[in-house]
Design an enzyme around this catalytic site. Structure first.
Site, mmCIF file in Angstrom:
data_model
loop_
_atom_site.group_PDB
_atom_site.id
_atom_site.type_symbol
_atom_site.label_atom_id
_atom_site.label_comp_id
_atom_site.label_asym_id
_atom_site.label_seq_id
_atom_site.Cartn_x
_atom_site.Cartn_y
_atom_site.Cartn_z
ATOM 1 N N LYS A 17 -6.754 -5.572 11.477
ATOM 2 C CA LYS A 17 -5.932 -5.310 12.670
ATOM 3 C C LYS A 17 -6.507 -6.013 13.896
ATOM 4 O O LYS A 17 -5.772 -6.577 14.707
ATOM 5 C CB LYS A 17 -5.845 -3.801 12.910
ATOM 6 C CG LYS A 17 -5.150 -3.065 11.767
ATOM 7 C CD LYS A 17 -5.369 -1.567 11.890
ATOM 8 C CE LYS A 17 -4.799 -0.809 10.711
ATOM 9 N NZ LYS A 17 -5.197 0.590 10.681
ATOM 10 N N GLU B 124 -7.911 7.486 1.218
ATOM 11 C CA GLU B 124 -7.484 7.047 -0.111
ATOM 12 C C GLU B 124 -8.522 7.466 -1.156
ATOM 13 O O GLU B 124 -9.690 7.698 -0.824
ATOM 14 C CB GLU B 124 -7.408 5.509 -0.146
ATOM 15 C CG GLU B 124 -6.526 4.892 0.898
ATOM 16 C CD GLU B 124 -5.062 4.912 0.517
ATOM 17 O OE1 GLU B 124 -4.781 5.074 -0.680
ATOM 18 O OE2 GLU B 124 -4.218 4.789 1.414
ATOM 19 N N GLY C 129 0.053 1.464 13.466
ATOM 20 C CA GLY C 129 1.251 2.248 13.117
ATOM 21 C C GLY C 129 2.298 2.284 14.206
ATOM 22 O O GLY C 129 2.851 1.247 14.601
ATOM 23 N N VAL D 297 -0.418 -3.102 12.940
ATOM 24 C CA VAL D 297 -1.543 -2.719 13.798
ATOM 25 C C VAL D 297 -1.237 -1.383 14.461
ATOM 26 O O VAL D 297 -0.297 -1.272 15.246
ATOM 27 C CB VAL D 297 -1.817 -3.786 14.876
ATOM 28 C CG1 VAL D 297 -2.989 -3.351 15.766
ATOM 29 C CG2 VAL D 297 -2.109 -5.136 14.240
HETATM 30 N N1 LIG Z 1 0.998 4.179 4.661
HETATM 31 C C1 LIG Z 1 0.809 3.975 5.954
HETATM 32 O O1 LIG Z 1 0.664 4.921 6.727
HETATM 33 C C2 LIG Z 1 0.773 2.572 6.494
HETATM 34 C C3 LIG Z 1 0.546 2.380 7.878
HETATM 35 C C4 LIG Z 1 0.566 1.075 8.391
HETATM 36 C C5 LIG Z 1 0.786 0.017 7.541
HETATM 37 N N2 LIG Z 1 0.963 0.239 6.197
HETATM 38 C C6 LIG Z 1 1.194 -0.929 5.341
HETATM 39 O O2 LIG Z 1 2.505 -0.819 4.788
HETATM 40 C C7 LIG Z 1 2.535 -1.401 3.498
HETATM 41 C C8 LIG Z 1 3.082 -0.373 2.501
HETATM 42 O O3 LIG Z 1 2.224 0.752 2.506
HETATM 43 P P1 LIG Z 1 2.629 2.125 1.787
HETATM 44 O O4 LIG Z 1 1.613 3.118 2.216
HETATM 45 O O5 LIG Z 1 4.072 2.414 2.006
HETATM 46 O O6 LIG Z 1 2.358 1.757 0.265
HETATM 47 P P2 LIG Z 1 2.828 2.565 -1.034
HETATM 48 O O7 LIG Z 1 3.191 3.952 -0.697
HETATM 49 O O8 LIG Z 1 1.798 2.314 -2.065
HETATM 50 O O9 LIG Z 1 4.178 1.812 -1.448
HETATM 51 C C9 LIG Z 1 4.180 0.526 -2.006
HETATM 52 C C10 LIG Z 1 5.546 0.231 -2.573
HETATM 53 O O10 LIG Z 1 5.554 -1.091 -3.090
HETATM 54 C C11 LIG Z 1 6.116 -1.072 -4.397
HETATM 55 N N3 LIG Z 1 5.518 -2.155 -5.191
HETATM 56 C C12 LIG Z 1 4.225 -2.375 -5.454
HETATM 57 N N4 LIG Z 1 4.095 -3.486 -6.217
HETATM 58 C C13 LIG Z 1 5.333 -3.944 -6.431
HETATM 59 C C14 LIG Z 1 5.862 -5.035 -7.165
HETATM 60 N N5 LIG Z 1 5.074 -5.901 -7.806
HETATM 61 N N6 LIG Z 1 7.208 -5.222 -7.156
HETATM 62 C C15 LIG Z 1 8.022 -4.361 -6.511
HETATM 63 N N7 LIG Z 1 7.575 -3.297 -5.800
HETATM 64 C C16 LIG Z 1 6.249 -3.094 -5.775
HETATM 65 C C17 LIG Z 1 5.784 0.302 -4.964
HETATM 66 O O11 LIG Z 1 6.719 0.624 -5.977
HETATM 67 P P3 LIG Z 1 6.690 2.056 -6.750
HETATM 68 O O12 LIG Z 1 6.990 3.080 -5.698
HETATM 69 O O13 LIG Z 1 7.796 1.956 -7.746
HETATM 70 O O14 LIG Z 1 5.335 2.178 -7.342
HETATM 71 C C18 LIG Z 1 5.953 1.168 -3.702
HETATM 72 O O15 LIG Z 1 7.300 1.565 -3.542
HETATM 73 C C19 LIG Z 1 1.101 -1.870 3.222
HETATM 74 O O16 LIG Z 1 0.981 -3.214 3.571
HETATM 75 C C20 LIG Z 1 0.270 -1.011 4.150
HETATM 76 O O17 LIG Z 1 -0.949 -1.638 4.535
HETATM 77 C C21 LIG Z 1 0.966 1.480 5.669
#
Ligand SMILES: NC(=O)c1ccc[n+]([C@@H]2O[C@H](COP(=O)([O-])OP(=O)(O)OC[C@H]3O[C@@H](n4cnc5c(N)ncnc54)[C@H](OP(=O)(O)O)[C@@H]3O)[C@@H](O)[C@H]2O)c1
Length: 430
Positions: free
Chosen positions: A207, A192, A136, A134
């Site tokens: 959130k 996105e 960040g 929630v």
């Molecule tokens: N980005 C933000 O600013 C932000 C803010 C708050 C919360 N979040 C939350 O944080 C979480 C991660 O977000 P993110 O932005 O970091 O996502 P992301 O950049 O898409 O990273 C996702 C990661 O998960 C891995 N992955 C996906 N499927 C997989 C599987 N089946 N087995 C193993 N690894 C797998 C991917 O591997 P590869 O790299 O090898 O593809 C990647 O490293 C989400 O729940 C999101 O809602 C994100």
């Protein structure tokens, strides 16, 4: 110093990469504050060969992330994969069942499965933490669970999605329309490629559901959430709001009324002097109103690698210090099942915008529907010049009254060939 806290990290994307960099760069400072080192011992992502800009050779690699949960050398599993179900949920269940602590940034998973996961954590006697889910970096869950823990909460509301706030505040500044600004936000990486979760309000709703459960001691009821997004807002709405002394923000608001729960994500007109009106760009901000604390405002970066990692590592530091507080502050069995409040009974002033054909009598038709439904009009603005396609915008603000009356007025206008699209309704935030 006590034994290190041993961490398994699933997901090495934006947030996972940020967590590694943060622990590596601030390790000494963190160890001093936590009383022990945070050691990453094992990691997993989809593609082992991907260059992630950090040296991963010192960490054990698992191809199947659920195996992280079974490792004897791991105390905490950090899930940074994402998705409400699928592999993230399988890992979360496996970790808690194996009595590993769990830290996640996954709002979708907590909004949909938070009750089940909290129960698993409770039964296992291990912490489940999700500060990063929630807003960040903004410590709003800590704010509710700790800082405001002694208060009865009247309401919690705020700007929970940086993409929407970036789009709305850019539309406001530039006078440009939604589609154009969305495209720019995508090019700049603020939105996105598939922006639906953000602009339709679903991400904010995830959130808000989490905040509401903690604030009001109720079970998460995501299905009861009313959700609408920002895609129908035009530059003209923003200009009308400005002329009336308001800005438009996507607001998630939860409040408890007579033991029922109102939860809604909707664009609202926010008075220019309200603290949320000054929140610009991709920033998040949450207001908590406690009976003794008064109004608390939490504001900061709601996304991004560094800010989100900051919240994830704060949870890890809590666990390293021995914090075993319950995820929703009280045992899951003690969380109330709060019925959804009847939103029609809510009293509000509303902004209504009609797009109509440019011909005599249309205004009279709209005002007659308002009169017949018992809606009292405070001000009415008809744009003189037809917009593209010959349509004219008619905007009005109602006096305060039950929202059901506005809904009834709009029902009376259904099928009218004077309206060129469904009217847009936005409440004024008081
Ligand atoms: N980005 C933000 O600013 C932000 C803010 C708050 C919360 N979040 C939350 O944080 C979480 C991660 O977000 P993110 O932005 O970091 O996502 P992301 O950049 O898409 O990273 C996702 C990661 O998960 C891995 N992955 C996906 N499927 C997989 C599987 N089946 N087995 C193993 N690894 C797998 C991917 O591997 P590869 O790299 O090898 O593809 C990647 O490293 C989400 O729940 C999101 O809602 C994100």
């Amino acid at each position: 110093m006590a034994e290190p806290l041993r961490i398994a990290l699933a997901g090495l994307g934006t947030v996972g990469g940020g967590v590694i960099r943060l622990i590596e760069s601030n390790g000494t400072l963190i160890a001093g504050r936590a009383g022990r080192r945070l050691d990453i011992v094992a990691i997993c992502a989809r593609d082992r060969g991907k260059d992630r800009g950090v040296d991963l050779s010192r960490y054990a690699w698992e191809d199947d992330m659920t195996l992280l949960a079974g490792r004897a050398d791991v105390d905490v599993v950090v899930e940074l994969v994402g998705g409400a179900d699928g592999p993230a949920l399988a890992l979360a269940r496996r970790a808690l069942t194996a009595r590993k602590s769990l830290v996640t940034a996954n709002k979708a998973m907590i909004a949909h499965h938070g009750m089940e996961l909290a129960e698993l954590a409770e039964n296992a006697g291990v912490p489940l933490k999700f500060e990063a889910a929630v807003a960040g970096a903004v410590p709003v869950i800590k704010g509710l669970r700790e800082g405001a823990a002694a208060n009865a909460i009247a309401r919690v509301y705020g700007i929970l999605n940086g993409t929407c706030n970036y789009i709305l505040s850019t539309m406001e500044r530039s006078g440009r329309d939604f589609a154009e600004v969305l495209k720019e936000a995508q090019d700049l990486g603020y939105a996105e490629a598939d922006p639906a979760f953000d602009i339709d309000g679903v991400d904010s709703a995830h959130k808000l559901a989490i905040l509401a459960a903690i604030a009001f001691g109720g079970r998460i009821d995501f299905a009861a959430m009313e959700v609408s997004g920002i895609a129908r807002i035009r530059a003209a709405d923003i200009a009308q709001a400005a002329a009336l002394g308001y800005v438009i923000r996507l607001i998630g608001l939860a409040e408890s009324e007579n033991d029922s729960l109102f939860q809604r994500v909707q664009p609202c007109l926010v008075p220019r002097e309200h603290p949320l009106a000054a929140v610009e760009g991709a920033t998040n901000a949450v207001v908590i109103e406690g009976d003794y604390s008064g109004r608390l405002l939490f504001q900061g970066a709601g996304a991004g690698d560094g800010p989100t990692a900051s919240a994830v590592v704060a949870d890890l530091i809590d666990i390293a210090r021995g914090d075993t507080g319950l995820p929703f502050s009280v045992p899951v069995a003690d969380l109330a099942t709060l019925p959804a409040a009847d939103s029609g009974c809510r009293r509000a002033r509303s902004y209504l915008r009609f797009t109509v054909t440019d011909r005599p009598g249309v205004l009279a038709e709209i005002t007659a529907a308002m009169r017949d439904a018992g809606v009292s009009i405070e001000s009415l603005i008809q744009q003189g010049r037809p917009e593209e396609g010959g349509e004219v915008l008619v905007a009005m603000v109602t006096h305060e009254g039950p929202e059901s009356r506005v809904a009834h007025a709009l029902e009376l206008l259904v099928g009218s060939d004077s309206l060129t699209e469904q009217p847009l309704v936005m409440p004024l935030l008081d």
